[in-house]
Design a protein around this motif. Structure first.
Motif, short mmCIF file in Angstrom:
data_model
loop_
_atom_site.label_atom_id
_atom_site.label_comp_id
_atom_site.label_asym_id
_atom_site.label_seq_id
_atom_site.Cartn_x
_atom_site.Cartn_y
_atom_site.Cartn_z
N UNK A 93 0.83 -1.19 0.00
CA UNK A 93 0.00 0.00 0.00
C UNK A 93 0.87 1.25 0.00
N UNK A 143 -8.30 3.00 17.24
CA UNK A 143 -9.39 2.04 17.03
C UNK A 143 -10.76 2.71 16.96
N UNK A 167 -20.46 -5.08 0.51
CA UNK A 167 -19.21 -5.82 0.47
C UNK A 167 -18.06 -4.97 -0.10
N UNK A 171 -15.00 -3.52 2.19
CA UNK A 171 -13.66 -4.02 1.88
C UNK A 171 -12.72 -2.86 1.59
N UNK A 172 -13.17 -1.94 0.76
CA UNK A 172 -12.30 -0.84 0.35
C UNK A 172 -12.10 0.16 1.47
N UNK A 175 -9.86 -0.98 4.30
CA UNK A 175 -8.46 -0.96 3.94
C UNK A 175 -7.89 0.46 3.96
N UNK A 178 -7.60 2.18 7.61
CA UNK A 178 -6.49 1.77 8.45
C UNK A 178 -5.19 2.41 8.02
N UNK A 179 -5.07 2.63 6.72
CA UNK A 179 -3.89 3.34 6.25
C UNK A 179 -3.93 4.78 6.75
N UNK A 182 -2.86 5.41 10.19
CA UNK A 182 -1.41 5.41 10.39
C UNK A 182 -0.78 6.65 9.78
N UNK B 80 -4.11 -5.91 8.63
CA UNK B 80 -5.37 -5.68 7.92
C UNK B 80 -5.13 -4.98 6.59
N UNK B 81 -4.16 -4.08 6.58
CA UNK B 81 -3.97 -3.28 5.37
C UNK B 81 -3.44 -4.09 4.21
N UNK B 85 -8.65 -7.87 -1.05
CA UNK B 85 -10.03 -7.46 -1.18
C UNK B 85 -10.74 -8.58 -1.90
N UNK B 87 -14.66 -10.60 -2.48
CA UNK B 87 -16.08 -10.63 -2.18
C UNK B 87 -16.57 -12.04 -2.15
#
Lengths: 238, 238
Positions: A93, A143, A167, A171-172, A175, A178-179, A182, B80-81, B85, B87
């Motif tokens: 990432x 968190x 979904x 999912x996106x 992701x 969380x980036x 940070x 997690x990152x 991805x 479905x």
DNA sequence: GTTGTAATGTTGTCTGATAACCCGATATAT
DNA sequence: ATATATCGGGTTATCAGACAACATTACAAC
């Protein structure tokens, strides 16, 4: 025992190499839906590996939704229409991949907001309000902050009434969030939170008023703001 | 050997049961990123199954991108990152699921068209023209027709310069197109093809002129037309 | 013609062993 | 004393062969 994989990456372990090979044959149409794969014993012999490895390769194909096995019968290529949708994404990432993913996220979430505005139920509206009410309590962007933000977006996706949106969006956004947690923000935390709340509020109101275009626009503003807060440029074509 | 899974679905085979159990623990946060799973020997003992089964369970988790194994060290929960991805979509492709998927497709492809208009290279424009040139030769809507249509959409996705669009668009449009090929059209085939060509042409021209808004609109018209030709209603909020 | 049964082939699981690999501890050399 | 080399134990990766569970087919019995 000798194996025949010198031409493939040495790093990958055996089962993956075999699975990849069959996956390619399936995607290329050499193996068509309904076709039966060779028996484990045959594969073991032709590839020069143990049945353990062959079994793991087949298990991999099964997990990818490409084949299905029936005990006592064999392994068969599944119909294309019943295959999983999945995105391989080995990529790190880095900043580039991140902006690309963000670029994909934007139209999805805009449409989700619009659909939510039209289709949401009363219960979903309440859930959205509840998620918003949790935001001011956020003290750090660890968190709790990430979770609250995630919830907000997930509830909107749910309000579309279309499970695919849930979904994809989950999912996106999971992701990405969380980036973000940070890579964190320039400027004081209070600003980030208050702006986020304000933008969420706009989206919320547009949805409440069943204003699809408004929700879409508000979502765009939010995503642009959010991106900007972490110092990110992304291209969205008006 | 006795096993301890009486409370779980009898239908699933052993490795899946164990994998599911661990997946749940990971998603619930009981097992956090970086945590080490028990050794295969331990799991084999605690679950009362052979190491073969345990290994397959772990392989499944690895395929799902939840854990990563290091030879000689152990299996660890990934960040997690860096998770895939993907479905899950066990659903049958009934009419309802189909419209839902179509609904997701629309904003994606519209944005893809817009981005393609802005970002495409000369080579990609040529590829697009070539794909269009192949269309009139289509005699039935079997393999060749589906492939030609798929190519068109894939090339547009590629022209965005964003790999995520390629993956999503291909995964979704592939799935949809094959259903369409079966569910097939009311009205004569010539009409379907000529209309498709005409709509593709509009998209093509808009992209050539780097007209993002035009491309977006043309793509919407195309998808609406395509849906209508197979007797499908879908909701797109203006 | 239908049903029961045996034979066969295939996947699922078990067991035990060996190879490859990582890591920390110990020993050795500088 | 520090750096390097070697060794040993633990873990995963692979191998080999067996038996169990299940499906299909052919054939026998009725």
């Amino acid at each position: 025992m000798n194996n025949d994989f010198e031409h493939l990456a040495r790093t990958e372990h055996l089962p993956t190499r075999i699975a990849t090979q069959f996956a390619k044959r399936i995607y290329d149409g050499v193996l068509k839906p309904g076709d039966k794969l060779p028996t484990e014993h045959e594969m073991s012999k032709t590839f020069g590996v143990s049945r353990t490895v062959v079994r793991e390769a087949i298990a991999q194909l099964r997990n990818e939704g490409l084949v299905e096995t029936r005990q006592g019968v064999g392994a068969f290529v599944v119909e294309r229409t019943s295959r999983q949708i999945r995105l391989e994404d080995g990529k790190k990432m880095d900043r580039h991949a991140f902006t690309d993913l963000y670029q994909l996220r934007v139209p999805l979430e805009m449409e989700a907001a619009a659909l939510a505005a039209v289709n949401h139920t009363d219960a979903q509206m309440e859930a959205l309000d509840a998620a918003m009410a949790r935001m001011p309590g956020v003290k750090d962007w660890g968190e709790s902050g990430v979770t609250a933000d995630l919830d907000f977006h997930r509830i909107i996706a749910e309000a579309t009434g279309n499970d695919y949106f849930v979904q994809f969006v989950v999912a996106i956004s999971e992701r990405i969030s969380h980036v973000i947690a940070i890579a964190r923000a320039e400027g004081p935390l209070e600003d980030v939170i208050s702006k986020t709340i304000s933008e969420h509020g706009d989206i919320c109101e547009a949805i409440r008023n069943r204003d699809a275009a408004g929700a879409r626009a508000a979502m765009l503003r939010h995503l642009q703001g959010s991106a900007q807060r972490v110092g990110l440029e992304f291209e969205f074509v008006e």
